[in-house]
Design a protein around this motif. Sequence first.
Motif, PDB file in Angstrom:
ATOM      1  N   MET A 219     121.193   6.122  -5.461  1.00 37.66           N
ATOM      2  CA  MET A 219     120.994   6.589  -6.835  1.00 37.66           C
ATOM      3  C   MET A 219     120.451   5.511  -7.755  1.00 37.66           C
ATOM      4  SD  MET A 219     124.359   9.052  -7.375  1.00 37.66           S
ATOM      5  CE  MET A 219     123.970   9.474  -9.083  1.00 37.66           C
ATOM      6  N   SER A 220     120.734   4.242  -7.456  1.00 38.84           N
ATOM      7  CA  SER A 220     120.324   3.145  -8.330  1.00 38.84           C
ATOM      8  C   SER A 220     118.927   2.660  -7.968  1.00 38.84           C
ATOM      9  CB  SER A 220     121.315   1.982  -8.215  1.00 38.84           C
ATOM     10  OG  SER A 220     120.904   0.890  -9.017  1.00 38.84           O
ATOM     11  N   VAL A 221     118.097   2.466  -8.988  1.00 35.45           N
ATOM     12  CA  VAL A 221     116.724   1.997  -8.782  1.00 35.45           C
ATOM     13  C   VAL A 221     116.379   0.933  -9.816  1.00 35.45           C
ATOM     14  CG1 VAL A 221     115.908   4.147  -7.745  1.00 35.45           C
ATOM     15  CG2 VAL A 221     115.820   3.863 -10.233  1.00 35.45           C
ATOM     16  N   GLN A 222     115.394   0.102  -9.479  1.00 38.13           N
ATOM     17  CA  GLN A 222     114.899  -0.937 -10.373  1.00 38.13           C
ATOM     18  C   GLN A 222     113.618  -0.458 -11.044  1.00 38.13           C
ATOM     19  OE1 GLN A 222     116.731  -3.853 -10.660  1.00 38.13           O
ATOM     20  NE2 GLN A 222     118.146  -2.896  -9.204  1.00 38.13           N
ATOM     21  N   GLY A 223     113.410  -0.883 -12.299  1.00 37.37           N
ATOM     22  CA  GLY A 223     112.204  -0.450 -12.997  1.00 37.37           C
ATOM     23  C   GLY A 223     111.905  -1.303 -14.200  1.00 37.37           C
ATOM     24  N   LEU A 224     111.036  -0.791 -15.065  1.00 37.41           N
ATOM     25  CA  LEU A 224     110.579  -1.508 -16.251  1.00 37.41           C
ATOM     26  C   LEU A 224     110.622  -0.594 -17.463  1.00 37.41           C
ATOM     27  CD1 LEU A 224     107.447  -3.258 -14.717  1.00 37.41           C
ATOM     28  CD2 LEU A 224     109.582  -4.396 -15.365  1.00 37.41           C
TER      29      LEU A 224
END
Length: 479
Positions: A219-224
Amino acid sequence: MTTEDYWRLNATDLTTLTRSGDISAEDAVQSAIDRMHEVNPDLNAVVEDLSTEALDRARHLDRSRARGAPVGPLHGVPVTIKINVDQKGHATSNGVVALKDVIASDDAPVVRNLHKAGAVVIGRTNTPEFSFRADTDNPLHGRTHNPWGRHISPGGSSGGAGAAVMAGIGALAHGNDIGGSLRFPAAANGAVTIKPGLGRVPAWNPSQQAERGLLAQSMSVQGLITRSAADLHLSMPSLIAADPRDPFHVPIPWRGEPLDGPIKVAFTKDTFGYALHSEVEKALDTARDALSDAGYQVEEVSPPDVFECGRTGYRTLMGEVLTLMKSDIEAAGSKTIRDIFDVYFQEFPPIVGTDLVQMLAKRSHYAREWSLFMQDYPLVLSPFLPQPFFKPDRDTEGAEGVHEVLGCAVYSYAMNFLGLPAACVPARLADLPSGPQPINIQIAARRWREDLAVDAAAAIEARVGQMHLPLWKRMSAAK
Protein backbone atom coordinates in the motif's frame (compact mmCIF):
# COMPACT_ATOMS: atom_id res chain seq x y z
CA MET A 1 13.91 37.55 -13.45
CA THR A 2 16.74 38.18 -11.00
CA THR A 3 18.95 35.51 -9.47
CA GLU A 4 17.10 35.96 -6.19
CA ASP A 5 13.81 34.93 -7.85
CA TYR A 6 14.91 31.58 -9.32
CA TRP A 7 13.07 29.84 -6.48
CA ARG A 8 9.81 30.89 -8.15
CA LEU A 9 10.48 28.70 -11.20
CA ASN A 10 8.85 25.33 -11.59
CA ALA A 11 11.27 22.46 -12.11
CA THR A 12 10.39 22.27 -15.82
CA ASP A 13 11.29 25.91 -16.45
CA LEU A 14 14.31 25.73 -14.18
CA THR A 15 15.87 22.75 -15.95
CA THR A 16 15.53 24.50 -19.31
CA LEU A 17 17.91 27.10 -17.92
CA THR A 18 20.25 24.92 -15.88
CA ARG A 19 20.71 22.26 -18.55
CA SER A 20 21.49 24.88 -21.19
CA GLY A 21 23.91 26.68 -18.90
CA ASP A 22 21.90 29.92 -18.90
CA ILE A 23 21.98 29.79 -15.12
CA SER A 24 24.26 27.80 -12.84
CA ALA A 25 23.18 25.04 -10.53
CA GLU A 26 24.76 27.02 -7.71
CA ASP A 27 22.58 30.07 -8.39
CA ALA A 28 19.45 27.92 -8.64
CA VAL A 29 20.20 26.18 -5.37
CA GLN A 30 21.29 29.36 -3.59
CA SER A 31 17.99 31.05 -4.48
CA ALA A 32 16.01 28.14 -3.02
CA ILE A 33 18.16 28.14 0.11
CA ASP A 34 17.64 31.89 0.56
CA ARG A 35 13.90 31.35 0.21
CA MET A 36 14.07 28.53 2.77
CA HIS A 37 15.86 30.77 5.23
CA GLU A 38 13.29 33.51 4.64
CA VAL A 39 10.05 31.55 5.14
CA ASN A 40 10.89 28.31 6.94
CA PRO A 41 11.26 29.84 10.43
CA ASP A 42 7.54 30.60 10.28
CA LEU A 43 6.49 27.35 8.57
CA ASN A 44 8.78 24.73 10.15
CA ALA A 45 8.44 22.63 7.00
CA VAL A 46 12.17 21.81 6.73
CA VAL A 47 13.58 20.42 9.97
CA GLU A 48 17.13 19.72 8.80
CA ASP A 49 18.91 22.41 6.81
CA LEU A 50 21.36 20.92 4.29
CA SER A 51 22.50 24.21 2.77
CA THR A 52 26.23 23.60 3.06
CA GLU A 53 26.29 20.20 1.38
CA ALA A 54 23.70 21.34 -1.16
CA LEU A 55 25.90 24.21 -2.33
CA ASP A 56 28.93 21.92 -2.45
CA ARG A 57 26.99 19.53 -4.67
CA ALA A 58 25.70 22.34 -6.89
CA ARG A 59 29.24 23.62 -7.45
CA HIS A 60 30.35 20.07 -8.28
CA LEU A 61 27.55 19.84 -10.86
CA ASP A 62 28.66 23.15 -12.40
CA ARG A 63 32.26 21.99 -12.63
CA SER A 64 31.20 18.69 -14.21
CA ARG A 65 29.09 20.50 -16.78
CA ALA A 66 31.96 22.85 -17.59
CA ARG A 67 34.16 19.81 -18.31
CA GLY A 68 31.58 18.59 -20.82
CA ALA A 69 30.05 15.84 -18.68
CA PRO A 70 26.43 14.91 -19.45
CA VAL A 71 23.78 16.67 -17.40
CA GLY A 72 20.86 14.87 -15.83
CA PRO A 73 17.18 15.64 -16.47
CA LEU A 74 16.93 17.35 -13.05
CA HIS A 75 20.29 19.13 -13.24
CA GLY A 76 20.52 21.65 -10.41
CA VAL A 77 16.90 21.31 -9.27
CA PRO A 78 16.59 21.93 -5.51
CA VAL A 79 14.55 19.23 -3.77
CA THR A 80 13.59 18.21 -0.24
CA ILE A 81 13.48 14.71 1.28
CA LYS A 82 11.03 13.55 3.95
CA ILE A 83 12.65 12.50 7.25
CA ASN A 84 11.22 8.97 7.13
CA VAL A 85 13.45 7.98 4.20
CA ASP A 86 17.16 7.20 4.40
CA GLN A 87 19.65 9.79 3.25
CA LYS A 88 23.25 8.81 3.92
CA GLY A 89 24.67 10.49 7.00
CA HIS A 90 21.35 11.86 8.24
CA ALA A 91 18.81 10.72 10.80
CA THR A 92 15.76 8.77 9.66
CA SER A 93 13.77 9.84 12.71
CA ASN A 94 10.24 9.44 11.33
CA GLY A 95 9.23 12.19 13.75
CA VAL A 96 9.98 9.96 16.76
CA VAL A 97 12.28 11.16 19.55
CA ALA A 98 13.60 7.63 20.15
CA LEU A 99 14.78 7.45 16.51
CA LYS A 100 16.57 10.81 16.37
CA ASP A 101 20.00 9.16 16.28
CA VAL A 102 19.22 6.51 13.64
CA ILE A 103 21.76 7.64 11.05
CA ALA A 104 21.39 6.17 7.56
CA SER A 105 24.40 4.30 6.19
CA ASP A 106 23.25 4.70 2.59
CA ASP A 107 20.66 6.45 0.44
CA ALA A 108 17.22 4.97 -0.16
CA PRO A 109 16.44 4.27 -3.84
CA VAL A 110 14.41 7.49 -4.26
CA VAL A 111 17.28 9.61 -2.93
CA ARG A 112 19.78 7.79 -5.12
CA ASN A 113 17.58 8.21 -8.19
CA LEU A 114 17.12 11.93 -7.57
CA HIS A 115 20.89 12.35 -7.16
CA LYS A 116 21.55 10.43 -10.36
CA ALA A 117 19.16 12.76 -12.19
CA GLY A 118 21.12 15.82 -11.00
CA ALA A 119 18.78 17.05 -8.26
CA VAL A 120 20.22 18.77 -5.18
CA VAL A 121 18.78 18.08 -1.72
CA ILE A 122 18.53 21.32 0.28
CA GLY A 123 16.73 20.01 3.36
CA ARG A 124 14.73 17.28 5.04
CA THR A 125 11.04 17.81 5.73
CA ASN A 126 8.82 17.17 8.71
CA THR A 127 6.40 14.31 9.29
CA PRO A 128 4.15 13.28 12.20
CA GLU A 129 5.23 10.51 14.54
CA PHE A 130 5.58 7.20 12.69
CA SER A 131 4.29 9.07 9.57
CA PHE A 132 0.79 8.02 10.54
CA ARG A 133 -1.31 11.17 10.74
CA ALA A 134 -2.98 13.35 8.12
CA ASP A 135 -1.58 16.35 10.04
CA THR A 136 2.07 17.15 10.79
CA ASP A 137 3.31 17.70 14.34
CA ASN A 138 5.63 15.73 16.60
CA PRO A 139 7.56 16.13 19.88
CA LEU A 140 10.94 16.00 18.10
CA HIS A 141 10.55 18.85 15.59
CA GLY A 142 7.21 20.48 16.44
CA ARG A 143 4.36 21.62 14.23
CA THR A 144 4.51 22.41 10.53
CA HIS A 145 2.23 25.24 9.37
CA ASN A 146 0.38 25.65 6.10
CA PRO A 147 1.65 28.58 3.97
CA TRP A 148 -1.98 29.52 3.19
CA GLY A 149 -2.56 30.27 6.87
CA ARG A 150 -2.88 28.59 10.21
CA HIS A 151 -6.58 27.94 9.69
CA ILE A 152 -5.63 24.89 7.57
CA SER A 153 -3.60 21.85 8.55
CA PRO A 154 -0.59 21.32 6.25
CA GLY A 155 -1.75 17.75 5.84
CA GLY A 156 0.24 14.62 6.50
CA SER A 157 2.11 12.63 6.68
CA SER A 158 4.20 14.47 4.04
CA GLY A 159 3.05 17.79 5.49
CA GLY A 160 6.51 19.30 5.58
CA ALA A 161 6.99 18.39 1.93
CA GLY A 162 3.70 19.97 0.82
CA ALA A 163 4.21 23.16 2.80
CA ALA A 164 7.82 23.48 1.60
CA VAL A 165 7.22 23.14 -2.13
CA MET A 166 4.21 25.47 -2.11
CA ALA A 167 6.15 28.09 -0.17
CA GLY A 168 8.94 27.98 -2.76
CA ILE A 169 11.39 25.88 -0.73
CA GLY A 170 12.61 23.69 -3.57
CA ALA A 171 10.88 22.93 -6.84
CA LEU A 172 10.23 19.28 -5.95
CA ALA A 173 9.36 17.65 -2.63
CA HIS A 174 9.72 13.96 -1.91
CA GLY A 175 6.97 12.25 0.07
CA ASN A 176 5.28 8.89 0.46
CA ASP A 177 1.74 7.57 0.74
CA ILE A 178 0.21 4.55 2.50
CA GLY A 179 -3.32 5.94 2.79
CA GLY A 180 -3.06 9.45 1.39
CA SER A 181 0.21 10.91 2.66
CA LEU A 182 1.11 12.47 -0.70
CA ARG A 183 -2.44 13.51 -1.56
CA PHE A 184 -3.46 14.95 1.81
CA PRO A 185 -0.60 17.51 1.77
CA ALA A 186 -1.24 18.25 -1.90
CA ALA A 187 -4.89 18.96 -1.10
CA ALA A 188 -4.04 21.00 1.99
CA ASN A 189 -1.48 23.19 0.23
CA GLY A 190 -2.90 23.36 -3.31
CA ALA A 191 -0.09 21.28 -4.80
CA VAL A 192 -0.10 18.58 -7.47
CA THR A 193 0.94 14.98 -6.91
CA ILE A 194 0.58 11.48 -8.23
CA LYS A 195 0.38 8.54 -5.88
CA PRO A 196 2.16 5.96 -8.02
CA GLY A 197 0.79 2.48 -8.36
CA LEU A 198 2.19 -0.59 -6.65
CA GLY A 199 5.74 -1.41 -7.73
CA ARG A 200 6.35 1.75 -9.77
CA VAL A 201 8.95 3.48 -7.56
CA PRO A 202 11.64 1.35 -5.88
CA ALA A 203 11.52 1.55 -2.09
CA TRP A 204 13.72 0.39 0.78
CA ASN A 205 15.39 1.95 3.81
CA PRO A 206 18.89 0.57 4.50
CA SER A 207 18.46 1.57 8.16
CA GLN A 208 15.41 -0.62 8.74
CA GLN A 209 15.89 -3.52 11.14
CA ALA A 210 13.13 -5.74 9.73
CA GLU A 211 11.05 -6.00 6.59
CA ARG A 212 7.76 -4.11 6.56
CA GLY A 213 4.45 -5.92 6.75
CA LEU A 214 2.87 -7.18 3.56
CA LEU A 215 0.26 -4.43 3.45
CA ALA A 216 2.82 -1.75 4.21
CA GLN A 217 4.83 -3.07 1.28
CA SER A 218 1.85 -3.18 -1.07
CA MET A 219 0.00 0.00 0.00
CA SER A 220 2.89 2.39 0.66
CA VAL A 221 4.55 4.15 -2.28
CA GLN A 222 7.18 6.85 -2.81
CA GLY A 223 6.48 9.96 -4.86
CA LEU A 224 6.81 13.70 -5.34
CA ILE A 225 4.73 16.78 -4.56
CA THR A 226 5.07 19.58 -7.10
CA ARG A 227 3.63 22.94 -8.07
CA SER A 228 2.65 21.85 -11.58
CA ALA A 229 1.59 18.71 -13.40
CA ALA A 230 4.35 19.24 -15.96
CA ASP A 231 6.91 18.82 -13.19
CA LEU A 232 5.58 15.32 -12.52
CA HIS A 233 6.12 14.37 -16.17
CA LEU A 234 9.63 15.82 -15.89
CA SER A 235 10.66 14.19 -12.63
CA MET A 236 8.83 10.88 -12.25
CA PRO A 237 10.75 9.07 -15.04
CA SER A 238 13.87 9.56 -12.91
CA LEU A 239 12.15 8.45 -9.71
CA ILE A 240 10.94 5.16 -11.20
CA ALA A 241 14.43 4.02 -12.27
CA ALA A 242 15.07 0.44 -11.15
CA ASP A 243 16.98 -0.40 -7.98
CA PRO A 244 17.87 -4.05 -7.20
CA ARG A 245 17.22 -3.47 -3.49
CA ASP A 246 13.50 -3.50 -4.27
CA PRO A 247 12.88 -6.98 -5.73
CA PHE A 248 9.25 -6.21 -6.58
CA HIS A 249 9.86 -3.05 -8.59
CA VAL A 250 8.22 -3.08 -12.03
CA PRO A 251 10.62 -1.64 -14.65
CA ILE A 252 8.28 -0.20 -17.27
CA PRO A 253 8.47 3.21 -19.00
CA TRP A 254 6.71 6.24 -17.60
CA ARG A 255 4.74 6.82 -20.79
CA GLY A 256 2.42 4.07 -21.95
CA GLU A 257 0.93 3.49 -25.37
CA PRO A 258 -1.56 6.14 -26.56
CA LEU A 259 -5.19 5.10 -26.19
CA ASP A 260 -7.53 5.03 -29.18
CA GLY A 261 -10.29 7.63 -29.43
CA PRO A 262 -11.29 10.05 -26.71
CA ILE A 263 -10.36 8.78 -23.24
CA LYS A 264 -13.46 7.95 -21.23
CA VAL A 265 -13.59 9.36 -17.71
CA ALA A 266 -15.96 8.03 -15.06
CA PHE A 267 -17.18 11.04 -13.09
CA THR A 268 -18.71 10.63 -9.65
CA LYS A 269 -19.81 12.92 -6.82
CA ASP A 270 -20.83 10.03 -4.59
CA THR A 271 -19.64 10.59 -1.01
CA PHE A 272 -21.37 7.59 0.59
CA GLY A 273 -23.62 9.58 2.87
CA TYR A 274 -20.99 12.13 3.89
CA ALA A 275 -22.09 15.69 3.12
CA LEU A 276 -20.58 17.05 -0.09
CA HIS A 277 -19.54 20.65 0.52
CA SER A 278 -20.62 23.15 -2.13
CA GLU A 279 -17.03 24.27 -2.74
CA VAL A 280 -15.95 20.68 -3.39
CA GLU A 281 -18.87 20.24 -5.76
CA LYS A 282 -17.86 23.39 -7.64
CA ALA A 283 -14.29 22.08 -7.88
CA LEU A 284 -15.57 18.80 -9.29
CA ASP A 285 -17.73 20.59 -11.85
CA THR A 286 -14.77 22.72 -12.92
CA ALA A 287 -12.56 19.65 -13.30
CA ARG A 288 -15.28 17.86 -15.30
CA ASP A 289 -15.71 20.82 -17.65
CA ALA A 290 -11.95 21.21 -18.09
CA LEU A 291 -11.58 17.58 -19.10
CA SER A 292 -14.57 17.73 -21.44
CA ASP A 293 -13.20 20.84 -23.15
CA ALA A 294 -9.81 19.12 -23.46
CA GLY A 295 -11.36 16.29 -25.45
CA TYR A 296 -12.04 13.69 -22.78
CA GLN A 297 -15.37 11.84 -22.82
CA VAL A 298 -16.67 12.43 -19.31
CA GLU A 299 -19.63 10.33 -18.17
CA GLU A 300 -21.31 10.43 -14.77
CA VAL A 301 -21.11 6.81 -13.67
CA SER A 302 -20.26 5.07 -10.40
CA PRO A 303 -17.10 2.95 -10.25
CA PRO A 304 -17.03 -0.33 -8.30
CA ASP A 305 -17.81 -0.07 -4.58
CA VAL A 306 -15.22 2.43 -3.31
CA PHE A 307 -16.68 2.56 0.19
CA GLU A 308 -16.49 -1.16 0.85
CA CYS A 309 -13.07 -1.46 -0.74
CA GLY A 310 -11.63 1.53 1.09
CA ARG A 311 -13.01 0.74 4.52
CA THR A 312 -12.08 -2.93 4.23
CA GLY A 313 -8.60 -2.00 3.07
CA TYR A 314 -7.94 0.40 5.92
CA ARG A 315 -9.36 -1.99 8.51
CA THR A 316 -7.05 -4.66 7.12
CA LEU A 317 -4.11 -2.26 7.34
CA MET A 318 -5.08 -1.49 10.95
CA GLY A 319 -4.95 -5.23 11.65
CA GLU A 320 -1.37 -5.32 10.41
CA VAL A 321 -0.51 -2.16 12.36
CA LEU A 322 -2.02 -3.62 15.53
CA THR A 323 0.04 -6.77 15.09
CA LEU A 324 3.37 -5.29 14.00
CA MET A 325 3.50 -1.66 15.17
CA LYS A 326 1.39 -1.19 18.28
CA SER A 327 4.16 -2.18 20.71
CA ASP A 328 6.53 0.36 19.11
CA ILE A 329 3.87 3.08 19.23
CA GLU A 330 3.19 2.33 22.90
CA ALA A 331 6.90 2.28 23.75
CA ALA A 332 8.14 5.29 21.76
CA GLY A 333 5.10 7.37 20.85
CA SER A 334 3.81 10.44 22.62
CA LYS A 335 0.51 10.43 24.47
CA THR A 336 -0.97 12.34 21.53
CA ILE A 337 -0.13 9.68 18.96
CA ARG A 338 -1.11 6.85 21.31
CA ASP A 339 -4.50 8.46 21.86
CA ILE A 340 -4.97 9.01 18.11
CA PHE A 341 -4.22 5.35 17.42
CA ASP A 342 -6.77 4.31 20.02
CA VAL A 343 -9.37 6.26 18.04
CA TYR A 344 -8.06 4.88 14.73
CA PHE A 345 -8.79 1.41 16.05
CA GLN A 346 -12.33 2.53 16.91
CA GLU A 347 -12.94 4.18 13.51
CA PHE A 348 -11.36 1.26 11.64
CA PRO A 349 -11.84 -1.89 13.78
CA PRO A 350 -8.74 -3.95 12.97
CA ILE A 351 -9.24 -7.11 10.95
CA VAL A 352 -7.02 -9.79 12.52
CA GLY A 353 -6.37 -13.52 12.56
CA THR A 354 -8.05 -15.66 9.93
CA ASP A 355 -10.17 -12.72 8.80
CA LEU A 356 -7.01 -10.78 8.01
CA VAL A 357 -5.74 -13.55 5.75
CA GLN A 358 -9.13 -13.73 4.05
CA MET A 359 -9.20 -9.96 3.43
CA LEU A 360 -5.69 -10.10 1.97
CA ALA A 361 -7.09 -12.65 -0.47
CA LYS A 362 -10.19 -10.56 -1.18
CA ARG A 363 -7.99 -7.64 -2.15
CA SER A 364 -7.56 -9.33 -5.53
CA HIS A 365 -11.34 -9.33 -5.97
CA TYR A 366 -11.54 -5.56 -5.50
CA ALA A 367 -8.56 -4.99 -7.79
CA ARG A 368 -10.07 -7.22 -10.48
CA GLU A 369 -13.40 -5.38 -10.37
CA TRP A 370 -11.59 -2.09 -10.88
CA SER A 371 -9.39 -3.52 -13.61
CA LEU A 372 -12.46 -4.65 -15.54
CA PHE A 373 -14.22 -1.31 -15.01
CA MET A 374 -11.15 0.57 -16.22
CA GLN A 375 -11.16 -1.28 -19.50
CA ASP A 376 -14.03 1.06 -20.37
CA TYR A 377 -13.07 4.02 -18.17
CA PRO A 378 -9.28 4.42 -17.93
CA LEU A 379 -9.73 7.41 -15.59
CA VAL A 380 -12.02 8.09 -12.61
CA LEU A 381 -12.65 11.69 -11.52
CA SER A 382 -13.91 11.90 -7.94
CA PRO A 383 -13.73 13.97 -4.77
CA PHE A 384 -10.59 13.55 -2.73
CA LEU A 385 -12.29 14.70 0.49
CA PRO A 386 -15.99 15.58 0.68
CA GLN A 387 -15.25 18.74 2.67
CA PRO A 388 -12.61 21.50 2.48
CA PHE A 389 -9.42 20.59 4.28
CA PHE A 390 -9.59 20.41 8.05
CA LYS A 391 -7.97 22.57 10.71
CA PRO A 392 -4.72 21.67 12.54
CA ASP A 393 -5.04 19.01 15.24
CA ARG A 394 -8.53 18.04 14.15
CA ASP A 395 -7.54 14.37 14.56
CA THR A 396 -6.81 14.96 18.26
CA GLU A 397 -10.48 15.78 18.90
CA GLY A 398 -11.71 12.27 19.49
CA ALA A 399 -13.92 10.11 17.30
CA GLU A 400 -15.56 13.04 15.50
CA GLY A 401 -12.19 14.54 14.60
CA VAL A 402 -10.69 11.31 13.30
CA HIS A 403 -13.86 10.62 11.34
CA GLU A 404 -13.61 13.99 9.56
CA VAL A 405 -9.89 13.57 8.89
CA LEU A 406 -9.70 9.92 7.82
CA GLY A 407 -13.06 8.26 8.16
CA CYS A 408 -14.55 9.99 5.13
CA ALA A 409 -11.38 9.77 2.99
CA VAL A 410 -12.32 6.48 1.34
CA TYR A 411 -11.34 7.66 -2.16
CA SER A 412 -7.85 8.10 -0.78
CA TYR A 413 -7.00 4.82 0.91
CA ALA A 414 -9.08 2.72 -1.48
CA MET A 415 -6.48 3.49 -4.16
CA ASN A 416 -3.68 2.28 -1.86
CA PHE A 417 -5.48 -0.99 -1.18
CA LEU A 418 -6.08 -1.45 -4.90
CA GLY A 419 -2.52 -0.46 -5.80
CA LEU A 420 -3.79 1.97 -8.44
CA PRO A 421 -2.24 5.35 -9.34
CA ALA A 422 -4.14 8.45 -8.27
CA ALA A 423 -3.38 12.11 -8.98
CA CYS A 424 -4.50 14.97 -6.78
CA VAL A 425 -4.76 18.45 -8.30
CA PRO A 426 -6.34 21.75 -7.21
CA ALA A 427 -9.50 22.65 -9.12
CA ARG A 428 -10.71 25.67 -7.15
CA LEU A 429 -9.55 28.37 -4.75
CA ALA A 430 -12.34 28.76 -2.18
CA ASP A 431 -12.91 31.93 -0.20
CA LEU A 432 -14.15 30.45 3.07
CA PRO A 433 -14.99 32.32 6.31
CA SER A 434 -11.78 30.95 7.84
CA GLY A 435 -9.69 32.19 4.91
CA PRO A 436 -8.63 31.26 1.36
CA GLN A 437 -8.24 27.56 0.72
CA PRO A 438 -7.41 25.38 -2.31
CA ILE A 439 -9.81 22.55 -3.13
CA ASN A 440 -8.25 19.47 -4.74
CA ILE A 441 -9.91 16.60 -6.56
CA GLN A 442 -8.63 13.10 -7.36
CA ILE A 443 -8.06 11.32 -10.68
CA ALA A 444 -7.48 7.58 -10.47
CA ALA A 445 -6.01 5.74 -13.44
CA ARG A 446 -5.49 2.28 -14.84
CA ARG A 447 -2.66 0.24 -13.39
CA TRP A 448 0.74 1.38 -14.74
CA ARG A 449 -0.81 4.48 -16.32
CA GLU A 450 0.27 7.26 -14.00
CA ASP A 451 0.95 9.26 -17.14
CA LEU A 452 -2.76 9.35 -18.01
CA ALA A 453 -3.67 10.71 -14.59
CA VAL A 454 -0.99 13.41 -14.83
CA ASP A 455 -2.16 14.35 -18.34
CA ALA A 456 -5.67 14.85 -16.94
CA ALA A 457 -4.30 16.87 -14.02
CA ALA A 458 -2.49 19.09 -16.52
CA ALA A 459 -5.76 19.67 -18.41
CA ILE A 460 -7.47 20.76 -15.19
CA GLU A 461 -4.51 22.93 -14.24
CA ALA A 462 -4.67 24.62 -17.66
CA ARG A 463 -8.22 25.73 -16.81
CA VAL A 464 -7.70 26.66 -13.15
CA GLY A 465 -4.10 27.86 -13.07
CA GLN A 466 -1.46 27.09 -10.48
CA MET A 467 -2.19 27.86 -6.85
CA HIS A 468 1.23 29.14 -5.84
CA LEU A 469 0.93 32.59 -7.45
CA PRO A 470 -1.82 34.00 -5.18
CA LEU A 471 -0.10 32.35 -2.24
CA TRP A 472 3.23 34.05 -2.89
CA LYS A 473 1.56 37.42 -3.39
CA ARG A 474 -0.30 37.02 -0.12
CA MET A 475 2.84 36.05 1.78
CA SER A 476 4.75 38.99 0.34
CA ALA A 477 1.98 41.41 1.24
CA ALA A 478 1.97 40.13 4.82
CA LYS A 479 5.63 40.99 5.36
